[in-house]
Write a protein that holds these residues in place. Structure first.
Motif, PDB file in Angstrom:
ATOM      1  N   THR A 198      38.054  42.652  29.470  1.00  0.00           N
ATOM      2  CA  THR A 198      37.536  41.795  30.605  1.00  0.00           C
ATOM      3  C   THR A 198      38.054  40.431  30.236  1.00  0.00           C
ATOM      4  O   THR A 198      38.215  39.551  31.112  1.00  0.00           O
ATOM      5  CB  THR A 198      36.080  42.005  30.832  1.00  0.00           C
ATOM      6  N   SER A 199      37.799  39.833  29.139  1.00  0.00           N
ATOM      7  CA  SER A 199      38.304  38.471  28.692  1.00  0.00           C
ATOM      8  C   SER A 199      39.570  38.332  28.812  1.00  0.00           C
ATOM      9  O   SER A 199      40.137  37.452  29.400  1.00  0.00           O
ATOM     10  CB  SER A 199      37.698  38.469  27.502  1.00  0.00           C
ATOM     11  N   ILE A 200      40.295  39.524  28.282  1.00  0.00           N
ATOM     12  CA  ILE A 200      41.795  39.383  28.537  1.00  0.00           C
ATOM     13  C   ILE A 200      42.231  39.315  30.106  1.00  0.00           C
ATOM     14  O   ILE A 200      43.181  38.524  30.359  1.00  0.00           O
ATOM     15  CB  ILE A 200      42.807  40.572  27.893  1.00  0.00           C
ATOM     16  N   ALA A 201      41.455  40.284  30.922  1.00  0.00           N
ATOM     17  CA  ALA A 201      41.931  39.960  32.209  1.00  0.00           C
ATOM     18  C   ALA A 201      41.575  38.925  32.814  1.00  0.00           C
ATOM     19  O   ALA A 201      42.406  38.404  33.740  1.00  0.00           O
ATOM     20  CB  ALA A 201      41.155  41.384  32.894  1.00  0.00           C
ATOM     21  N   LEU A 204      44.300  36.309  32.005  1.00  0.00           N
ATOM     22  CA  LEU A 204      45.466  36.694  32.533  1.00  0.00           C
ATOM     23  C   LEU A 204      45.357  36.328  34.028  1.00  0.00           C
ATOM     24  O   LEU A 204      46.187  35.724  34.844  1.00  0.00           O
ATOM     25  CB  LEU A 204      45.659  38.228  32.710  1.00  0.00           C
ATOM     26  N   ALA A 205      44.190  36.448  34.674  1.00  0.00           N
ATOM     27  CA  ALA A 205      43.968  35.961  36.267  1.00  0.00           C
ATOM     28  C   ALA A 205      43.985  34.620  36.233  1.00  0.00           C
ATOM     29  O   ALA A 205      44.572  34.212  37.228  1.00  0.00           O
ATOM     30  CB  ALA A 205      42.650  36.641  36.729  1.00  0.00           C
ATOM     31  N   ILE A 206      43.344  33.959  35.131  1.00  0.00           N
ATOM     32  CA  ILE A 206      43.505  32.479  35.447  1.00  0.00           C
ATOM     33  C   ILE A 206      44.782  32.008  35.373  1.00  0.00           C
ATOM     34  O   ILE A 206      45.445  31.020  36.042  1.00  0.00           O
ATOM     35  CB  ILE A 206      42.734  32.038  34.401  1.00  0.00           C
ATOM     36  N   ILE A 263      34.407  46.526  38.509  1.00  0.00           N
ATOM     37  CA  ILE A 263      34.822  45.886  37.276  1.00  0.00           C
ATOM     38  C   ILE A 263      35.705  46.560  36.453  1.00  0.00           C
ATOM     39  O   ILE A 263      36.927  46.188  35.910  1.00  0.00           O
ATOM     40  CB  ILE A 263      33.688  45.851  36.409  1.00  0.00           C
ATOM     41  N   PHE A 264      35.533  47.932  36.260  1.00  0.00           N
ATOM     42  CA  PHE A 264      36.383  49.011  35.432  1.00  0.00           C
ATOM     43  C   PHE A 264      37.792  48.829  36.330  1.00  0.00           C
ATOM     44  O   PHE A 264      38.918  48.748  35.536  1.00  0.00           O
ATOM     45  CB  PHE A 264      36.060  50.344  35.440  1.00  0.00           C
ATOM     46  N   LEU A 265      38.039  48.908  37.658  1.00  0.00           N
ATOM     47  CA  LEU A 265      39.364  49.041  38.238  1.00  0.00           C
ATOM     48  C   LEU A 265      39.929  47.695  38.141  1.00  0.00           C
ATOM     49  O   LEU A 265      41.301  47.664  37.898  1.00  0.00           O
ATOM     50  CB  LEU A 265      39.055  49.541  39.818  1.00  0.00           C
ATOM     51  N   LEU A 266      39.197  46.525  38.366  1.00  0.00           N
ATOM     52  CA  LEU A 266      40.187  45.337  38.212  1.00  0.00           C
ATOM     53  C   LEU A 266      40.623  45.208  36.827  1.00  0.00           C
ATOM     54  O   LEU A 266      41.738  44.496  36.618  1.00  0.00           O
ATOM     55  CB  LEU A 266      38.573  44.231  38.612  1.00  0.00           C
ATOM     56  N   VAL A 267      39.540  45.391  35.721  1.00  0.00           N
ATOM     57  CA  VAL A 267      40.079  44.998  34.432  1.00  0.00           C
ATOM     58  C   VAL A 267      41.128  46.043  34.101  1.00  0.00           C
ATOM     59  O   VAL A 267      42.233  45.488  33.432  1.00  0.00           O
ATOM     60  CB  VAL A 267      38.798  45.284  33.499  1.00  0.00           C
ATOM     61  N   TRP A 274      49.629  44.048  32.341  1.00  0.00           N
ATOM     62  CA  TRP A 274      50.188  43.111  31.213  1.00  0.00           C
ATOM     63  C   TRP A 274      50.645  44.183  30.043  1.00  0.00           C
ATOM     64  O   TRP A 274      51.716  43.942  29.569  1.00  0.00           O
ATOM     65  CB  TRP A 274      48.824  42.565  30.768  1.00  0.00           C
ATOM     66  N   LEU A 275      49.968  45.442  29.924  1.00  0.00           N
ATOM     67  CA  LEU A 275      50.590  46.370  28.935  1.00  0.00           C
ATOM     68  C   LEU A 275      51.836  47.028  29.203  1.00  0.00           C
ATOM     69  O   LEU A 275      52.712  47.030  28.391  1.00  0.00           O
ATOM     70  CB  LEU A 275      49.745  47.502  28.700  1.00  0.00           C
TER      71      LEU A 275
END
Length: 461
Positions: A198-201, A204-206, A263-267, A274-275
């Motif tokens: 979630t932190s990585i996501a 990336l979003a920001i 939450i799961f889907l967005l993350v 990214w991967l």
């Protein structure tokens, strides 16, 4: 789980109708919306959510038509009816053809006078009197009393949310609620892998937000038009979390479970994108026989993701079969979770059968039990069961001693300190601090052995 599934599926079909507003899509989305409403009363939050998203979509389409230099007067009313009117009609389909008939069936043998009497009694303390009076009036109209019964359920949920629930949280006992409750239980109940991803996501979003200059009005409109589904998900997460945190009803992480699917889907979407990018980079470098130094970053990212997925699997599987009692490493795992929260986060009476199996395995003759749950201890324990309760004096165990099993919810409820402004009995299990649990059944039932005459020279408070 039913509510989470209903919200997710209803949102999918709502977005499908929004993007392609045909009569067929409207009817299908409306019927699924109605089915979702039957899952849980909190699903009613889809009503303001769908209304708000439809409004945003209407404004986006209006701006789109404006850019095409079309006659705004005609376009305005056309879009207004198509999207806002359509959203209202969609929800009406759900209530008229799903909710109403189902509740009509359930009240068919419910005498009208009795329904009105029960409604009046249940809502006697309901603060919004005009709404309570309206529901009472509906209960007296034969064709509409099914909707009155549904409305009664909604009102009871609102009443429950303002009434609070006595819980143990971070060493304190209270029914006043805490704004830290849901963020805390989410932090320690969900896996660290999820929090890291979630932190990585979020990062990336920001980065994507500023890199693509989405903050500019034109880019923002374009982004919302192409990502209206993601916008709906974010709005629902914000709405549900806001309503949960604002309420004084703290009943466990399960209360915010309907937001998990989004939450799961967005993350997952951001992390996978990214991967995938770095995976392609690695494959390209590999095929072109580039120096190893250029492969380190994508290779390292792949390694990190592999470790996280492996960690996720081990962290969850290791608590089998006590999945309800899962806590992540921040809380010390499932064995340490009781220090922070109890109730449905840890203890829902699920380990009574395991307690009975433990007494058989170790040939325990009789055992005192203070059990939190809906099952009947004597059914599983038979003649071995001896009732115990928190306010009972430990001196009752002094002469002969014995085995004592206490559910974590009652144990911590009897050891926690009263929160400021909350008044109730407390400290009635502080005497157990002098004894070390022999074992813990499924992380939720603590077993103590009290030796005979253990209190002869001990003052019990």
């Amino acid at each position: 789980m039913a509510a989470a599934a209903g919200i997710f599926i209803a949102s999918y079909y709502f977005i499908r109708w929004l993007k392609n507003p045909t009569a067929k899509n409207l009817i299908v989305a409306g019927l699924i919306f109605g089915l979702a409403q039957l899952a849980k009363f909190s699903v009613f939050l889809l009503v303001p959510l769908f209304g708000f998203v439809a409004l945003i979509w209407f404004l986006l389409k209006l701006q789109e038509e404006k850019n095409k230099a079309r006659r705004l007067n005609l376009v305005f009313w056309s879009c207004l009816w198509r999207y806002l009117g359509g959203a209202i009609l969609l929800m009406a389909v759900g209530y008229v053809f799903i909710v109403w008939p189902v509740y009509l069936f359930h009240v068919s043998h419910y005498p009208i006078a009795k329904q009105q009497q029960d409604t009046q009694f249940i809502l006697s303390t309901f603060r919004v009197r005009p709404l309570a009076d309206f529901i009472y009036w509906l209960a007296g109209v034969p064709i509409l009393r099914a909707l009155a019964q549904y409305g009664l359920g909604l009102a009871m949920v609102l009443q429950r949310a303002t009434g609070g629930n006595t819980v143990y949280f971070l060493g304190q006992i209270s029914n006043l609620g805490s704004r830290l409750y849901f963020p805390t239980v989410y932090l320690i109940k969900e896996t660290l892998t999820l929090h890291i991803l979630t932190s990585i996501a979020l990062v990336l979003a920001i980065i994507g937000f500023f890199k693509s200059k989405i903050y500019r009005f034109g880019n923002l409109l374009e982004f919302l038009t192409s990502h209206i589904a993601e916008f709906l998900m974010l709005c629902f997460i914000a709405l549900y979390w806001f309503s949960s945190i604002s309420s004084i009803l703290n009943i466990g992480v399960r209360h915010i479970l309907p937001t998990f699917s989004f939450i799961f889907l967005l993350v997952a979407a951001l992390s996978a994108g990214w991967l995938e990018k770095h995976l392609f980079c690695y494959l390209a470098f590999f095929q072109q026989k580039q120096p190893l130094a250029k492969k380190i970053i994508p290779l390292g990212i792949l390694a990190v993701f592999s470790i996280l997925i492996g960690w996720q699997m081990i962290s969850v599987i290791s608590v089998f079969p006590s999945f309800l009692a899962y806590f992540n490493e921040l809380a010390g795992g499932p064995a340490g979770g009781y220090r922070y929260v109890t109730d449905s986060n840890l203890d829902w009476g699920q380990d009574l059968k395991r307690l009975a199996q433990w007494t058989q395995k170790y040939n325990i003759g009789q055992i005192y039990v203070d059990y939190f749950g809906g099952a009947i201890p004597s059914y599983y324990l038979g003649n071995k069961y001896l009732p115990w309760w928190g306010s009972r004096s430990p001196q009752d165990l002094n002469e002969n001693g014995g085995w004592l099993a206490v559910s974590a919810t009652f144990l911590q409820g009897g050891r926690g300190k009263l929160a400021p402004g909350f008044y109730d009995k407390n400290g009635y299990y502080n005497w157990l601090d002098k004894f070390k649990p022999v074992t813990t059944i499924g992380y939720s039932i603590f077993i103590y052995y009290i030796p005979p005459h253990a209190f002869d020279k001990t003052s019990i408070q």
